[in-house]
Scaffold this active site. Sequence first.
Site, PDB file in Angstrom:
ATOM      1  N   ARG A 371     -12.646  69.969 -69.765  1.00 56.82           N
ATOM      2  CA  ARG A 371     -14.090  70.143 -69.885  1.00 56.82           C
ATOM      3  C   ARG A 371     -14.818  70.095 -68.546  1.00 56.82           C
ATOM      4  NH1 ARG A 371     -13.289  66.502 -74.256  1.00 56.82           N
ATOM      5  NH2 ARG A 371     -12.702  67.757 -76.048  1.00 56.82           N
ATOM      6  N   VAL A 372     -14.224  69.447 -67.558  1.00 54.47           N
ATOM      7  CA  VAL A 372     -14.949  69.341 -66.297  1.00 54.47           C
ATOM      8  C   VAL A 372     -14.185  69.958 -65.124  1.00 54.47           C
ATOM      9  CG1 VAL A 372     -16.238  67.296 -66.945  1.00 54.47           C
ATOM     10  CG2 VAL A 372     -14.015  67.037 -65.861  1.00 54.47           C
TER      11      VAL A 372
END
Lengths: 508, 131
Positions: A371-372
Amino acid sequence: MSTVLEQIEQQIAKLSSHAVKKNTGNIRTIADGVAKIDGLSDVMYNEMVSFPGGAIGIALNLEEDEVGCVILGDVSQLKEGDEVTTTGRLLSVPVGKALLGRAVDALGNPVDGKGPIDSKETYPVEKIAPGIIVRKSVTQPLFTGIMAIDSMIPIGRGQRELIIGDRGTGKTTIAIDTIINQAKANQVGLASGDPKFRPVYSIYVAIGQKNSNIVRTISALEAAGALQYTIIVAAPAADNPANQYLAPYSGAAMGEWFMENGLDALIVYDDLSKHAVAYRQISLILKRPSGREAYPGDVFYLHSRLLERSARLDGKGSLTALPIIETLAGDVSAYIPTNVISITDGQIFLETDHFNQCIRPAVSVGLSVSRVGSSAQIKVTKQVGGKLKGELAQFRELAAFAQFGSDLDAKTKGQLERGARIVELFKQPAFSPVPIELQVAILFAMQKNFFDAIDTKKVVAAAAAMKEFFTTRKDTLLTEIRTKAALDKDLEAKLQAACDEWKSGYTA
Amino acid sequence: MAAHAKQAQQLARQLFRLSLADGAVSPAKVTGVLEYVEKHRPANPIMVLKAYERLIATELGRSQALVEHAGAVSEDVLHSIAAVLGKRYGRTLTATTRANPALIAGLRVRVGDDVYESSVAGQLASLAASV
Ligand SMILES: Nc1ncnc2c1ncn2[C@@H]1O[C@H](COP(=O)(O)OP(=O)(O)OP(=O)(O)O)[C@@H](O)[C@H]1O
Ligand SMILES: [Mg+2]
């Protein structure tokens, strides 16, 4: 009258300055590594208490008229009625670079027979995770050395990326590969003398594993020359549940030392499923109420407080976490997997089917996310691998349809063949991570269709030959890719020329 | 089993509260409680009484300074110990003594589950623990 009292007071003060105050209790019952203790009215939550014979306990349950302690170490000497005293200290473990290259138990005691560890500092095992203000967003990459992950599910420093899959699908291998890759990068980076190079130190926490597996892991690290950058924290299956419960927190404390001192560290928790089981066992013996799957109510907090300790700190270093979870028959909706998925910044999902079809590492690109990490991915990987995820997804979809009919148009056939080649290209044997610059070269060749003429079955061999070619003959080009980290016209031309050179010399 | 133990514990706690007068254990009330238990025979009387005994003993221990000594201890010292510790705990303490040659020399004072140690044996033990 009062002067007399004062006089006596002074005398007492003198006396009691020599006197040591202790708070004591007596063992009421003891079973399965857990003691119920009368007294100890001053004990703090998580405080270390000392038992006769040198065993140490941690106060976990503070009740109205008894204290529940888990005992670390040898319980065979302890019996009912034994006196227990508080220590006024929270449990802490040795930290620092002296631990690198060593294997320790959950309390930081060496277990590798290499003698005592000369560490000057200790850190508390339980620590409140860094707050929001001091955290920085993830922008620096951490390369696993696994092509499928680095190109499509990139991980950044300070991130928490879950490795999840069934038994024996290669979860540990991915973690070990990542540790080895850090060590390789450290060697190259530190030798280059680049002042901006930030080495990554690794901590591998083995929870509830067979001793033979831990030994195998250590020797794999040693063989790859990675042990000198790694701390092993071992709480094997034969260890009591208290040690297994504690080990990840001890490892986190060791990792925090690197982070607090401006360094980067990577911690692997192998695995948190067994950790949850050890905690369930302790909780049941402490007679805490149990909930879903007989886990106690705070099992979510058990892992959230652990994983929250991984971060990238403003002006300091980072701690990246790779927790591992084992699933049963690929069921990610069981209690512990869903909990940990919700705490982490993404997951690498390993598929049993892939593994059995010898697509290894068995990373399922469709079900894995980071996600990051994409903000941490370097530009050059985006340039050569940006479209891969889409292409692979399309390939899987088409492949499913292609099973039913044989009449395929040329375009679909072409897509299928390309997809099959990408799948082959991502195959990688265990314990051989590929440096990021080499990954870029291979993916560049893929993008420029250098593998199209090669039979699908021979792609693996061709890729291996290409790796060999680049490492032995194109070292300066690889260094240039690594330092520039982006493709410009010039670099692209050089890569193209190198690939042409390889092609002319290669016969399948 | 667990449920029984819990019930007994609860009852013991109730009985314990009934045994206090002005925040201290009252012998008269304890006698009353014992008579009540004798007459009404609650479930698991032994368990109840054991738990009750523990609560009373803990409470009594809290208002007592048990002074263990190796050498001789004078009345004066005893009184001053009781006074100083009484002030620290905010209640009146009565000092009782017990000879304990194992201390080698010095004193060990126990109030409830706190132990104040100023004996050679204690110092040796803490030395042993720290090396
Ligand atoms: N990329 C790979 N190529 C070939 N073999 C592999 C690869 N990855 C793992 N293996 C093999 O598969 C087996 C299982 O791997 P590993 O121990 O990493 O799995 P695991 O998921 O951690 O297993 P467990 O559930 O027992 O912890 C090992 O024998 C390992 O050598
Ligand atoms: Mg494993």
